[in-house]
Design a protein around this motif. Structure first.
Motif, PDB file in Angstrom:
ATOM      1  N   GLU A 223       0.957  -1.199  -0.109  1.00 11.43           N
ATOM      2  CA  GLU A 223      -0.003   0.043  -0.064  1.00 11.43           C
ATOM      3  C   GLU A 223       0.882   1.313   0.116  1.00 11.43           C
ATOM      4  O   GLU A 223       1.827   1.383   0.497  1.00 11.43           O
ATOM      5  CB  GLU A 223      -0.782  -0.035   1.128  1.00 11.43           C
ATOM      6  CG  GLU A 223      -2.129  -1.106   1.217  1.00 11.43           C
ATOM      7  CD  GLU A 223      -2.833  -1.130   2.241  1.00 11.43           C
ATOM      8  OE1 GLU A 223      -2.849  -0.131   3.160  1.00 11.43           O
ATOM      9  OE2 GLU A 223      -4.031  -1.826   2.242  1.00 11.43           O
TER      10      GLU A 223
ATOM     11  N   GLU B  61      -2.343   1.063  -4.284  1.00  9.16           N
ATOM     12  CA  GLU B  61      -1.223  -0.106  -4.003  1.00  9.16           C
ATOM     13  C   GLU B  61      -0.024   0.328  -5.143  1.00  9.16           C
ATOM     14  O   GLU B  61      -0.431   0.750  -6.222  1.00  9.16           O
ATOM     15  CB  GLU B  61      -1.905  -1.464  -4.634  1.00  9.16           C
ATOM     16  CG  GLU B  61      -0.936  -2.536  -4.453  1.00  9.16           C
ATOM     17  CD  GLU B  61      -0.813  -3.023  -3.008  1.00  9.16           C
ATOM     18  OE1 GLU B  61      -0.484  -4.178  -2.656  1.00  9.16           O
ATOM     19  OE2 GLU B  61      -1.691  -2.486  -2.123  1.00  9.16           O
TER      20      GLU B  61
ATOM     21  N   GLN C  31      -9.304  -1.370  -0.516  1.00 10.49           N
ATOM     22  CA  GLN C  31      -8.130  -0.635   0.262  1.00 10.49           C
ATOM     23  C   GLN C  31      -8.524   0.785   0.161  1.00 10.49           C
ATOM     24  O   GLN C  31      -9.026   1.533  -0.745  1.00 10.49           O
ATOM     25  CB  GLN C  31      -6.915  -0.944  -0.695  1.00 10.49           C
ATOM     26  CG  GLN C  31      -6.307  -2.334  -0.646  1.00 10.49           C
ATOM     27  CD  GLN C  31      -5.057  -2.294  -1.215  1.00 10.49           C
ATOM     28  OE1 GLN C  31      -4.820  -3.135  -2.348  1.00 10.49           O
ATOM     29  NE2 GLN C  31      -4.004  -1.717  -0.936  1.00 10.49           N
ATOM     30  N   SER C  32      -8.245   1.242   1.237  1.00 12.55           N
ATOM     31  CA  SER C  32      -8.324   2.771   1.476  1.00 12.55           C
ATOM     32  C   SER C  32      -7.210   3.675   0.863  1.00 12.55           C
ATOM     33  O   SER C  32      -7.414   4.966   0.588  1.00 12.55           O
ATOM     34  CB  SER C  32      -8.396   3.035   3.077  1.00 12.55           C
ATOM     35  OG  SER C  32      -7.183   2.826   3.464  1.00 12.55           O
ATOM     36  N   VAL C  33      -6.249   3.188   0.401  1.00  9.20           N
ATOM     37  CA  VAL C  33      -4.875   3.936  -0.370  1.00  9.20           C
ATOM     38  C   VAL C  33      -4.301   3.181  -1.582  1.00  9.20           C
ATOM     39  O   VAL C  33      -4.755   1.815  -1.443  1.00  9.20           O
ATOM     40  CB  VAL C  33      -3.878   4.155   0.653  1.00  9.20           C
ATOM     41  CG1 VAL C  33      -4.164   4.862   1.836  1.00  9.20           C
ATOM     42  CG2 VAL C  33      -3.292   2.758   0.988  1.00  9.20           C
TER      43      VAL C  33
ATOM     44  N   PRO D  77     -10.833   0.898  -5.151  1.00  2.00           N
ATOM     45  CA  PRO D  77     -11.874   1.538  -4.206  1.00  2.00           C
ATOM     46  C   PRO D  77     -12.644   0.154  -3.685  1.00  2.00           C
ATOM     47  O   PRO D  77     -12.958  -0.526  -4.628  1.00  2.00           O
ATOM     48  CB  PRO D  77     -12.641   2.293  -5.224  1.00  2.00           C
ATOM     49  CG  PRO D  77     -11.900   2.557  -6.329  1.00  2.00           C
ATOM     50  CD  PRO D  77     -10.822   1.438  -6.695  1.00  2.00           C
ATOM     51  N   GLY D  78     -13.122   0.337  -2.528  1.00  3.16           N
ATOM     52  CA  GLY D  78     -13.984  -0.689  -1.801  1.00  3.16           C
ATOM     53  C   GLY D  78     -13.093  -1.699  -1.121  1.00  3.16           C
ATOM     54  O   GLY D  78     -13.372  -2.424  -0.430  1.00  3.16           O
TER      55      GLY D  78
ATOM     56  N   GLU E  76      -5.382   2.126  -7.940  1.00  8.36           N
ATOM     57  CA  GLU E  76      -6.505   2.235  -6.870  1.00  8.36           C
ATOM     58  C   GLU E  76      -7.364   1.289  -7.010  1.00  8.36           C
ATOM     59  O   GLU E  76      -7.932   0.906  -8.123  1.00  8.36           O
ATOM     60  CB  GLU E  76      -7.184   3.701  -7.101  1.00  8.36           C
ATOM     61  CG  GLU E  76      -6.263   4.896  -6.849  1.00  8.36           C
ATOM     62  CD  GLU E  76      -6.698   6.140  -6.720  1.00  8.36           C
ATOM     63  OE1 GLU E  76      -7.894   6.290  -6.139  1.00  8.36           O
ATOM     64  OE2 GLU E  76      -6.242   7.220  -7.341  1.00  8.36           O
TER      65      GLU E  76
ATOM     66  N   ASP F 247       0.950   3.975   1.609  1.00  4.90           N
ATOM     67  CA  ASP F 247       1.171   4.528   2.910  1.00  4.90           C
ATOM     68  C   ASP F 247       2.230   3.691   3.668  1.00  4.90           C
ATOM     69  O   ASP F 247       2.484   3.909   4.823  1.00  4.90           O
ATOM     70  CB  ASP F 247       0.102   4.955   3.678  1.00  4.90           C
ATOM     71  CG  ASP F 247      -0.982   3.721   3.943  1.00  4.90           C
ATOM     72  OD1 ASP F 247      -0.663   2.620   3.582  1.00  4.90           O
ATOM     73  OD2 ASP F 247      -1.857   4.184   4.728  1.00  4.90           O
TER      74      ASP F 247
END
Length: 139
Positions: free
Chosen positions: A100, A131, A127-129, A124-125, A122, A102
């Protein structure tokens, strides 16, 4: 001294517990296909590496985990080097992995082991950040 080998059926319960997000069916599948390596110290499992093949071809390191009390002792690197050697032996010339965006420590580890960043995606749904993906050319 750490010893790295392919996981066996006897390792499944430990892997299910320690790789909890994978689930028993996936762990069993990966063990059957030889897609897990385990690291042992004094015959006790202290870490694992799970991989698959991106597009059915490119070895993709999905997860590498070392138990907390054994981190920063070279076990993760030993797992990675054993995997790289095995993939080289299979004729592979490219490895892949990701983390990820972050997660700076895992990304630093990938870079120290010769991976270079190749892009992000990205999800969505899921992972919040985003990859970030890494590749490594091997000879």
């Amino acid at each position: 001294m750490v010893k790295v080998a392919s996981a066996s059926q006897a390792d499944i319960d430990w892997l299910v517990r320690e790789d909890a997000s994978a689930g028993r069916a996936w762990v069993s599948r990966c063990v059957a296909l030889g897609e897990y390596l385990v690291a042992r110290e004094d015959s006790e499992i202290v870490g694992f590496l799970r991989f698959s093949r991106f597009w059915g071809k490119v070895p993709y390191m999905e997860m590498i985990r070392v138990l907390p009390d054994h981190r920063r002792s070279g076990i993760g690197t030993a797992l990675f080097l054993a995997w790289e050697k095995a993939m080289r032996g299979d004729g592979t010339r490219l490895l892949m992995t990701s983390s990820e965006c972050d997660e700076s420590r895992p990304q630093d580890w990938h870079r120290r082991n010769g991976f270079i960043e190749t892009g992000t995606i990205e999800l969505p749904g899921l992972q919040s950040v985003p990859e970030v993906f890494f590749i490594k050319h091997i000879a």
